[in-house]
Motif scaffolding. Structure first.
Motif, mmCIF file in Angstrom:
data_model
loop_
_atom_site.group_PDB
_atom_site.id
_atom_site.type_symbol
_atom_site.label_atom_id
_atom_site.label_comp_id
_atom_site.label_asym_id
_atom_site.label_seq_id
_atom_site.Cartn_x
_atom_site.Cartn_y
_atom_site.Cartn_z
ATOM 1 N N PRO A 178 1.125 -1.293 -0.277
ATOM 2 C CA PRO A 178 0.530 0.012 0.460
ATOM 3 C C PRO A 178 0.903 1.265 -0.258
ATOM 4 C CG PRO A 178 -0.761 -1.749 1.417
ATOM 5 C CD PRO A 178 0.449 -2.337 1.067
ATOM 6 N N GLY A 179 0.603 2.054 -0.661
ATOM 7 C CA GLY A 179 1.084 4.004 -0.721
ATOM 8 C C GLY A 179 2.756 3.241 -1.606
ATOM 9 N N LYS A 180 3.465 2.415 -2.339
ATOM 10 C CA LYS A 180 4.513 2.262 -2.454
ATOM 11 C C LYS A 180 4.504 1.785 -4.106
ATOM 12 C CE LYS A 180 6.500 1.331 2.186
ATOM 13 N NZ LYS A 180 7.284 0.180 2.534
ATOM 14 N N GLU A 181 5.478 1.870 -4.734
ATOM 15 C CA GLU A 181 5.346 1.036 -5.997
ATOM 16 C C GLU A 181 5.943 -0.234 -5.850
ATOM 17 O OE1 GLU A 181 8.261 5.270 -8.227
ATOM 18 O OE2 GLU A 181 8.325 3.146 -8.009
ATOM 19 N N ARG A 182 5.355 -0.682 -6.958
ATOM 20 C CA ARG A 182 5.685 -2.786 -7.593
ATOM 21 C C ARG A 182 6.957 -2.192 -7.183
ATOM 22 N NH1 ARG A 182 2.312 -4.656 -11.516
ATOM 23 N NH2 ARG A 182 2.805 -4.047 -13.249
ATOM 24 N N GLU A 183 7.561 -3.616 -6.840
ATOM 25 C CA GLU A 183 8.828 -3.877 -7.000
ATOM 26 C C GLU A 183 9.344 -5.736 -7.383
ATOM 27 O OE1 GLU A 183 10.564 -3.970 -2.643
ATOM 28 O OE2 GLU A 183 9.456 -4.702 -1.997
ATOM 29 N N GLY A 184 10.096 -5.738 -7.324
ATOM 30 C CA GLY A 184 10.263 -7.162 -7.859
ATOM 31 C C GLY A 184 10.741 -8.236 -6.275
ATOM 32 N N VAL A 185 10.267 -8.847 -6.456
ATOM 33 C CA VAL A 185 10.933 -10.248 -5.485
ATOM 34 C C VAL A 185 11.380 -11.631 -5.391
ATOM 35 C CG1 VAL A 185 9.730 -11.637 -3.998
ATOM 36 C CG2 VAL A 185 8.954 -9.501 -4.510
ATOM 37 N N SER A 186 11.270 -12.230 -7.071
ATOM 38 C CA SER A 186 12.331 -13.799 -7.277
ATOM 39 C C SER A 186 11.170 -13.156 -9.080
ATOM 40 C CB SER A 186 11.603 -14.374 -6.788
ATOM 41 O OG SER A 186 11.855 -15.453 -6.744
ATOM 42 N N CYS A 187 13.156 -14.524 -9.363
ATOM 43 C CA CYS A 187 11.929 -14.920 -10.868
ATOM 44 C C CYS A 187 13.072 -16.018 -11.241
ATOM 45 C CB CYS A 187 13.157 -13.558 -12.093
ATOM 46 S SG CYS A 187 13.341 -14.825 -13.537
ATOM 47 N N ILE A 188 12.545 -17.049 -12.222
ATOM 48 C CA ILE A 188 12.788 -18.452 -12.083
ATOM 49 C C ILE A 188 12.967 -18.017 -13.871
ATOM 50 C CG2 ILE A 188 10.488 -19.341 -12.058
ATOM 51 C CD1 ILE A 188 12.098 -21.725 -10.732
ATOM 52 N N SER A 189 13.645 -19.049 -14.008
ATOM 53 C CA SER A 189 14.154 -19.044 -15.256
ATOM 54 C C SER A 189 13.230 -20.099 -15.750
ATOM 55 C CB SER A 189 15.865 -19.924 -16.217
ATOM 56 O OG SER A 189 16.144 -20.845 -15.175
ATOM 57 N N ARG A 190 13.368 -20.562 -17.216
ATOM 58 C CA ARG A 190 12.256 -21.684 -17.670
ATOM 59 C C ARG A 190 12.687 -22.905 -17.722
ATOM 60 N NH1 ARG A 190 12.944 -19.948 -24.290
ATOM 61 N NH2 ARG A 190 14.756 -19.907 -23.718
ATOM 62 N N GLY A 191 13.676 -23.408 -17.081
ATOM 63 C CA GLY A 191 13.809 -24.535 -16.763
ATOM 64 C C GLY A 191 13.897 -25.137 -15.378
ATOM 65 N N GLY A 192 13.842 -23.570 -14.596
ATOM 66 C CA GLY A 192 13.903 -23.334 -13.523
ATOM 67 C C GLY A 192 15.487 -23.505 -12.499
ATOM 68 N N GLY A 193 16.680 -23.403 -13.313
ATOM 69 C CA GLY A 193 17.609 -23.958 -13.201
ATOM 70 C C GLY A 193 18.551 -22.832 -12.517
ATOM 71 N N SER A 194 17.797 -21.922 -12.578
ATOM 72 C CA SER A 194 18.449 -20.177 -12.843
ATOM 73 C C SER A 194 17.535 -18.891 -12.061
ATOM 74 C CB SER A 194 19.003 -19.617 -13.477
ATOM 75 O OG SER A 194 18.955 -18.147 -13.482
ATOM 76 N N THR A 195 17.459 -18.614 -10.993
ATOM 77 C CA THR A 195 16.651 -18.455 -9.958
ATOM 78 C C THR A 195 17.812 -16.815 -9.533
ATOM 79 O OG1 THR A 195 17.106 -18.847 -7.605
ATOM 80 C CG2 THR A 195 15.938 -19.962 -9.257
ATOM 81 N N ASN A 196 16.922 -16.226 -9.070
ATOM 82 C CA ASN A 196 16.996 -14.677 -8.647
ATOM 83 C C ASN A 196 16.134 -14.022 -7.275
ATOM 84 O OD1 ASN A 196 15.866 -12.906 -9.550
ATOM 85 N ND2 ASN A 196 17.624 -12.093 -10.988
ATOM 86 N N TYR A 197 16.281 -12.956 -6.704
ATOM 87 C CA TYR A 197 15.775 -12.850 -5.546
ATOM 88 C C TYR A 197 16.108 -11.211 -5.061
ATOM 89 C CZ TYR A 197 14.591 -17.787 -4.331
ATOM 90 O OH TYR A 197 14.356 -19.165 -4.726
#
Length: 123
Positions: free
Chosen positions: A41-60
């Motif tokens: 609430p009251g804040k801009e949207r932010e990235g939390v996490s991302c996962i590659s197509r095969g699932g072998g690469s992630t970030n947080y």
């Protein structure tokens, strides 16, 4: 119709856990990296996490590292984020989005978005 649908949100006490799901309809998630984003609430949207197509690469994001775990089950056309040790500051609407290649999952580059699911962390 190409659509992403988030589910699993709700009210949880501080220190609790929730698992959010992101399911695709009308297309196959195998061909996309998936990102989770949130908007408090009251804040801009932010990235939390991302996962590659095969699932072998992630970030947080640093704010969730060590507490959140992203995973995917392409057979079920679903991506998950397991959220542990939740804090009041994790309260937000959580969105999933798809991009052809990633990580990273830049907000401006995401091709498809869900409508979000609300997570409230409160005692």
């Amino acid at each position: 119709q190409l659509q992403l649908v988030e589910s699993g949100g709700g009210l949880v006490q501080p220190g609790g856990s929730l698992t959010l799901s992101c399911t695709a309809s009308g297309f196959t998630l195998d061909y996309y990296a998936i990102g989770w984003f949130r908007q408090a609430p009251g804040k801009e949207r932010e990235g939390v996490s991302c996962i590659s197509r095969g699932g072998g690469s992630t970030n947080y994001a640093d704010s969730v590292k060590g507490r959140f775990t992203i995973s995917r089950d392409n057979a079920k056309n679903t991506v998950y984020v397991q959220m542990n040790s939740l804090k009041p500051e994790d309260t937000a609407v959580y969105y999933c989005a798809a991009v052809p290649v990633g990580p990273p999952c830049p907000e401006s580059g995401m091709a498809y978005w869900g409508k979000g699911t609300l997570v409230t962390v409160s005692s």
